[in-house]
Write an enzyme that holds these catalytic residues in place. Structure first.
Site, mmCIF file in Angstrom:
data_model
loop_
_atom_site.group_PDB
_atom_site.id
_atom_site.type_symbol
_atom_site.label_atom_id
_atom_site.label_comp_id
_atom_site.label_asym_id
_atom_site.label_seq_id
_atom_site.Cartn_x
_atom_site.Cartn_y
_atom_site.Cartn_z
ATOM 1 N N ARG A 44 0.711 -1.051 0.128
ATOM 2 C CA ARG A 44 -0.020 0.069 -0.004
ATOM 3 C C ARG A 44 0.710 1.324 0.150
ATOM 4 O O ARG A 44 0.163 2.545 0.159
ATOM 5 C CB ARG A 44 -0.826 -0.083 1.349
ATOM 6 N N LYS B 274 3.686 -19.787 6.790
ATOM 7 C CA LYS B 274 3.029 -19.850 8.382
ATOM 8 C C LYS B 274 2.960 -18.436 8.695
ATOM 9 O O LYS B 274 3.756 -17.502 8.195
ATOM 10 C CB LYS B 274 3.802 -20.586 9.234
ATOM 11 N N LYS C 66 16.551 -25.869 5.198
ATOM 12 C CA LYS C 66 17.934 -25.964 5.613
ATOM 13 C C LYS C 66 18.495 -27.151 5.157
ATOM 14 O O LYS C 66 18.017 -28.257 5.001
ATOM 15 C CB LYS C 66 17.842 -25.915 7.115
ATOM 16 N N ASP D 226 3.864 -21.783 17.222
ATOM 17 C CA ASP D 226 4.806 -20.774 16.489
ATOM 18 C C ASP D 226 5.940 -21.899 15.987
ATOM 19 O O ASP D 226 6.363 -21.757 14.937
ATOM 20 C CB ASP D 226 5.511 -20.048 17.245
ATOM 21 N N HIS E 87 7.782 -26.341 12.245
ATOM 22 C CA HIS E 87 9.173 -26.864 12.134
ATOM 23 C C HIS E 87 9.225 -28.096 12.893
ATOM 24 O O HIS E 87 10.123 -28.963 12.211
ATOM 25 C CB HIS E 87 10.101 -25.592 12.606
ATOM 26 N N LYS F 292 12.397 -19.767 23.760
ATOM 27 C CA LYS F 292 13.093 -18.487 23.265
ATOM 28 C C LYS F 292 13.728 -18.025 24.629
ATOM 29 O O LYS F 292 13.434 -18.609 25.811
ATOM 30 C CB LYS F 292 12.092 -17.525 22.972
#
Ligand code: BG6
Length: 480
Positions: free
Chosen positions: A45, A142, A176, A229, A234, A330
């Site tokens: 946009r 995703k 990978k 997530d 994965h 994390k």
């Protein structure tokens, strides 16, 4: 002459495009897989002339160290165009349609790198403007939904506009190098092939730990959590590569047929050998000597899990009784991605007097990042002693990219495959839905049993409950 291509990038001004997609297309341009006759059409946009946009892309590529050939970079940037289009309104689509009509014989690849709420409207508009017909392809990434119901709705909308053979669902882990190496290792080596089962394997661990926190994605993460997530995509894809049966060939359908069987065979929490799961959330702590905030300092009252450890089983003959442990988090102590296959120890040891069984049973470790290597640990005679005592030695295979003539990044590999029309490294509709079904069963369990996150300090190896999960079974996490 090869057919020329239009690579149309929805969300072309966004973070993913600048961090991963333009660098990957530039890499393919240098390899000759994307050529001066092809076009990249960024759709966003932002009202910007082609020249202004090109200079932004050029700056970004120059800032990454590999854009040193100025002449070639200019040739690449000449392929880049910017189209201003409000994808939610009908008027917005005119300029894009006109730009594509200029070269109607080209193969079109539509890459949707937008927030997920736009996936369905974009595919509907592509169909409405007759842009999805012919051989054109759709590439999406995703999150493809947040549960089975929404995952199905996205699949259904895409399939209305494109047949499955023209849809490329990206899971960047499949790009990978080392994940693909799993296929070579498993199916290209007679000895491993014969040991790859519950008679010889004690358990499997798959770990992806990160030192970064949720960064600027707090609100997304709060809706998603580590389970959706990282695990839904994965981690389960890696598990499927480890556990799948022999495909008939390397053709996309043969490989994906086998992967989906594994996903279907995953034990659900309510089944005979139930899935056990620990959810964690980081609190403040130190990473590499630096103080970092906790999740709830970044996302006030945040409830999402930033860590999960799971034990599950693949319920078939090959894997009967072999636990698969998954762990991702994390703000952990180390950033690493590793697949470890631990073999059973020898049953009768002659070396037991004065020396226990081999200190570590044979173990195959496949390191995906930050470095890429494969290590097999074996027992050899200790040279420190004149007795026949054992020590552990590793056979190391370093797959350092710099030694490879033409190494690809994950996105280069995936985009090159999409340009060629090879779906092997992309996820099929039924894989997505089967993984969501499993994730939903875990979340149902959380709903029934009262979901609670166990805190762990940033910079640690995760909540102690996750260690207990393995200690209860006389095992431990192998790579931090
Ligand atoms: C993404 C997740 O899919 O993968 C991120 O959304 C995560 O939260 C990332 O950080 C990890 O990818 P990589 O390639 O850096 O290990």
């Amino acid at each position: 002459m090869n057919q020329q291509r239009d690579f149309v990038l929805f969300g072309g001004s966004g973070d993913l495009a600048f961090r991963k997609l333009y660098p990957a297309l530039w890499g393919l341009f240098r390899n000759g897989e994307f050529t001066a006759g092809d076009r990249i059409i960024s759709v966003s946009r932002r009202r910007e002339s082609d020249d202004t946009f090109r200079s932004r892309v050029g700056d970004a590529l120059r800032a990454s160290s590999n854009a040193t050939d100025a002449v070639m970079l200019d040739q690449f940037l000449a392929c880049v165009f910017s189209v201003d289009c409000d994808i939610t309104s009908d008027e917005g689509w005119g300029p894009l349609r006109d730009r594509l009509a200029e070269e109607s014989s080209r193969l079109r690849l539509f890459y949707v790198a937008t927030p997920p709420s736009l996936f369905v409207p974009i595919t509907e508009k592509l169909a409405a403007y007759d842009l999805s017909s012919g051989e054109s392809r759709l590439i999406v990434e995703k999150p493809l939904g947040s549960d089975l119901k929404s995952g199905r709705a996205i699949n259904a909308a895409m399939l209305k506009a494109f047949e499955e053979r023209r849809i490329y669902r990206i899971d960047h882990y499949l790009g990978k190098e080392t994940v693909q190496n799993l296929l070579a290792l498993r199916f290209g080596n007679f000895f491993l092939d014969h040991l790859w089962n519950s008679t010889c394997i004690d358990h499997v661990q798959i770990a992806v730990t990160e030192t970064i926190g949720v960064e600027s994605r707090g609100s997304f993460y709060e809706e998603t959590g580590a389970l959706r997530d990282m695990v839904q995509n994965h981690m389960l894809q890696m598990l499927a590569f480890v556990a799948m049966e022999h495909p008939f060939s390397l053709a996309a359908e043969d490989i994906r047929d086998e992967k989906v069987k594994v996903l279907r065979a995953l034990a659900r929490p309510e089944q005979h050998e139930p899935t056990r799961i620990v959810a964690g959330q980081y609190s403040e702590g130190f990473i590499s000597g630096e103080q970092v905030p906790g999740y709830r300092d970044e996302v006030p009252d945040g409830r999402a899990e930033t860590f999960v450890a799971i034990r599950t089983y693949v319920q078939n003959q090959r894997w009967s009784g072999v636990p698969f442990y998954l762990r991702t988090g994390k703000r952990m102590r180390e950033a690493t991605a590793t697949i470890t296959v631990q073999f059973k120890p020898i049953l009768h040891s002659m070396f037991s007097r004065g020396n226990d069984l081999p200190p570590i049973p044979n173990r195959l470790m496949i390191k995906l990042q930050p470095e890429e290597w494969i290590r097999l640990t074996i027992a050899t005679k200790s040279r420190m002693s004149e007795q026949l005592e054992l020590e552990t030695t590793s056979l190391d295979l370093h797959l350092d990219r710099r030694k490879v003539a033409r190494g690809y990044t994950a996105y280069e590999r995936l985009l090159a495959a999409a340009l060629r029309g090879d779906q092997t490294l992309f996820v099929r509709e039924d894989e997505i839905e089967t993984s969501w079904r499993w994730i939903d069963s875990v979340r149902d369990l959380w709903g029934r049993s009262g979901f609670a996150v166990a805190p762990y300090p940033a910079g640690s190896t995760g909540p102690t409950k996750a260690d207990t999960l393995l200690h209860m079974e006389d095992r431990e996490w192998l790579a931090y």
